[in-house]
Design a protein around this motif. Structure first.
Motif, mmCIF file in Angstrom:
data_model
loop_
_atom_site.group_PDB
_atom_site.id
_atom_site.type_symbol
_atom_site.label_atom_id
_atom_site.label_comp_id
_atom_site.label_asym_id
_atom_site.label_seq_id
_atom_site.Cartn_x
_atom_site.Cartn_y
_atom_site.Cartn_z
ATOM 1 N N ALA A 345 39.734 8.700 41.096
ATOM 2 C CA ALA A 345 38.895 9.851 41.410
ATOM 3 C C ALA A 345 37.488 9.449 41.787
ATOM 4 N N LEU A 360 36.424 6.234 37.082
ATOM 5 C CA LEU A 360 37.115 7.447 36.680
ATOM 6 C C LEU A 360 38.513 7.447 37.248
ATOM 7 N N SER A 362 42.587 9.814 36.905
ATOM 8 C CA SER A 362 43.391 10.864 36.284
ATOM 9 C C SER A 362 44.817 10.359 36.131
ATOM 10 N N THR A 441 38.089 22.042 35.563
ATOM 11 C CA THR A 441 36.974 21.169 35.907
ATOM 12 C C THR A 441 36.256 20.810 34.615
ATOM 13 N N THR A 465 29.510 12.922 34.327
ATOM 14 C CA THR A 465 30.327 13.100 35.527
ATOM 15 C C THR A 465 31.075 14.414 35.449
ATOM 16 N N ARG A 466 31.736 14.756 36.546
ATOM 17 C CA ARG A 466 32.566 15.968 36.636
ATOM 18 C C ARG A 466 33.897 15.587 37.262
ATOM 19 N N GLN A 467 35.005 16.104 36.683
ATOM 20 C CA GLN A 467 36.340 15.736 37.144
ATOM 21 C C GLN A 467 37.235 16.969 37.154
ATOM 22 N N VAL A 475 42.135 12.636 31.989
ATOM 23 C CA VAL A 475 41.002 11.970 32.628
ATOM 24 C C VAL A 475 40.748 10.660 31.891
#
Length: 529
Positions: A345, A360, A362, A441, A465-467, A475
């Motif tokens: 990601a 990062l 997933s 999210t 961070t944002r995933q 994650v």
């Protein structure tokens, strides 16, 4: 020069009015419904021969009279109720330059339509089989409902015109005549307008003209009022001030009153008031009835259960090289392992001193990774540092903290010796956001810290961070790498323990090993059934 300037303003208006008022070659004079032996006869009289097209639809006979206008003041005749005829309606289509005659029948059946000089004659069987007196449209009383404006407010066809410095009052009168609608303009409706419209409907043209001139309009029955927007606001405010105050209590089931108060405040009138009762978790609203209707509708939407997300966290300390054997190849560029179904990601570099690249990913099949972690943990190759679970509300931050505290003696501002405790370990702040596709999210803030027991220096690595993941996906955060010094000693037993001489019978070694901390976060949406 002054005359030429006047013509410049008048000519566009004349062109507009001519375009709005097509010339009719034929005039409809009267309509008669008469009884004939065994049937009913409808005679439409004109001032000259007429051309028409006809068709039937359900229990209606429809005649489109080409290039025809009506001399009758009324356009809708209800309650005829004789010879099988219920209602007769005349609808002028100005853009097509025709008049539509619609005859509503009590029952369907066959009919004949013929012309005789200046007459159109329609004959069909009388379902009542009884004679009746002749009915004439010209002898009917004209009422508000018989004007029939509501029938042709949305005028079919498209309009095209070009206006330059045209007076807005004149335009309003022309639009009213063309659309067959009563248009009343306020005293403040003044000025000129310049625009060009091509192939638009009457409603669109009217809307654009009024708004371009800076005014607003309101439909009240068969009347359209045009005025300044502040005029309508003032009228509404005066009307609301005259209405009685009603007190209502809205008890909330899920939301907190202070959360909804800001939204409800926007719907309160000038004489309204809202209070919070925390003891009963309620909103007390005092306002007029019409505002209460809007407030209740809003509360019904907002006072709903907030979805929850169960977040499982696993913090694993692994050997740096073993992390590659696990099937996770972390890198700044791409991360992909078809064996364990891991998708990259992206990457993010932390801004703290001494921090490393944060990568990062997933994981769709976390069960296989978990099985391997459990297997190698029994062999001592990995170590689970923490494995907490927490339930977080949608759009609310949840904090997970795992570590240890250690004391440090320091001097306070007055010089006294005090003991302060510092906490090191793993700290996670996670905020889930659920979308309509049940995707989540995650806003993640991770902090890993450790302390050197000899120098008491705390080393901290932070990342934010944002995933986006699907429900049940995991994650993975990696890149938290540290180095550990390991010393080893080999030699002959007993002899290597002799002071000074033992150095001859042993060998010492020193190695640096890299350790990596992997953080796995698996969110699950809690379903309500």
């Amino acid at each position: 020069m002054s005359h030429l300037r006047k013509l410049r303003y008048v000519i566009p208006i004349l062109i507009l009015l001519l375009g709005f008022c097509p010339l009719h070659a034929v005039k409809l004079l009267d309509i008669a419904v008469s009884s004939i032996p065994g049937g009913t006869e409808i005679t439409i009289n004109f001032d000259s021969p007429v051309n028409y097209t006809e068709f039937a639809m359900e229990n209606k006979l429809i005649f489109d009279l080409i290039q025809t206008g009506s001399e009758l003041e009324a356009h809708r005749f209800e309650g005829i109720n004789r010879g099988g005829v219920g209602t007769i309606t005349l609808i002028p289509f100005y853009t097509a330059n025709l008049l539509r005659l619609t005859i509503d029948m009590s029952v369907g059946g066959t009919y004949t339509a013929t012309t005789d000089g200046n007459k159109l004659i329609v004959r069909f069987d009388n379902p009542n089989q009884e004679g009746f007196e002749t009915w004439l449209a010209s002898q009917q009383e004209v009422t508000e409902s018989s004007l029939g404006y509501e029938e042709y407010y949305d005028v079919p066809g498209l309009i095209s015109f070009d206006l330059e410095d045209a007076d807005i009052q004149t335009i309003m009168r022309a639009m009213a005549h063309y659309g067959g609608k009563n248009v009343v303009a306020g005293e403040e409706v003044k000025g000129t307008i310049t625009m060009k419209l091509t192939n638009v409907s009457w409603k669109q043209a009217f809307d654009v003209i009024v708004k371009t001139a800076g005014f607003a309009y309101r439909e009240e029955g068969n009347i359209i009022r045009v005025a300044d927007g502040a005029t309508f606001d003032k009228e509404r405010e005066n009307s609301e001030m005259a209405q009685p105050i009603i007190h209502k209590v809205y008890k909330l089931s899920f939301a907190e009153p202070k959360e909804l108060k800001g939204n409800v405040d926007k719907l309160i009138s000038k004489k309204g008031k809202i209070e919070i009762d925390e003891r009963t978790n309620s909103l007390i609203v005092s306002d007029i009835e019409s505002r209460h209707l809007n407030i209740k509708a809003l509360i019904d939407i907002l006072d709903a259960p907030n979805p929850q997300v169960d977040i499982e966290v696993r913090v694993v300390d692994v050997d740096y090289d073993f992390g590659r054997d696990l099937g996770i190849t972390w890198g700044v560029g791409n991360l992909r392992s078809t064996r364990y179904n891991i998708l990259a990601a992206g990457s993010l570099k932390t801004a703290t001193v001494g921090a490393f690249d944060l990568t990062l990913g997933s994981v769709r099949n976390f069960a296989k990774i978990t099985a391997m972690l459990n297997l190698y943990e029994r062999e001592g190759k990995t170590k689970t540092v923490a494995n907490p679970r927490i339930t977080a509300l949608n759009n609310r931050e949840a904090e997970i903290l795992g570590g240890k505290k250690f004391p440090v003696n320091v001097l306070d501002q007055t010089g006294n010796l005090v003991t302060r405790y510092f906490e090191v370990g793993t700290q996670l702040k996670v905020t889930p956001h659920i979308n309509s596709k049940d995707e989540i999210t995650l806003d993640i803030e991770a902090e890993l810290s450790s302390v050197d027991p000899t120098t008491l220096i705390i080393t901290t690595t932070e990342a934010k961070t944002r995933q986006l993941v699907r429900d049940g996906e995991t994650v993975v955060l990696g890149g938290f790498i540290r180095e550990e010094e390991q010393r080893s000693e080999v030699g002959i037993p007993i002899l290597r323990s002799i002071p000074i001489l033992g150095m001859l019978f042993k060998r010492t070694g020193r190695s640096i090993k890299k350790r990596e901390v992997l953080i796995f976060l698996t969110p699950h949406i809690i379903k309500y059934y």
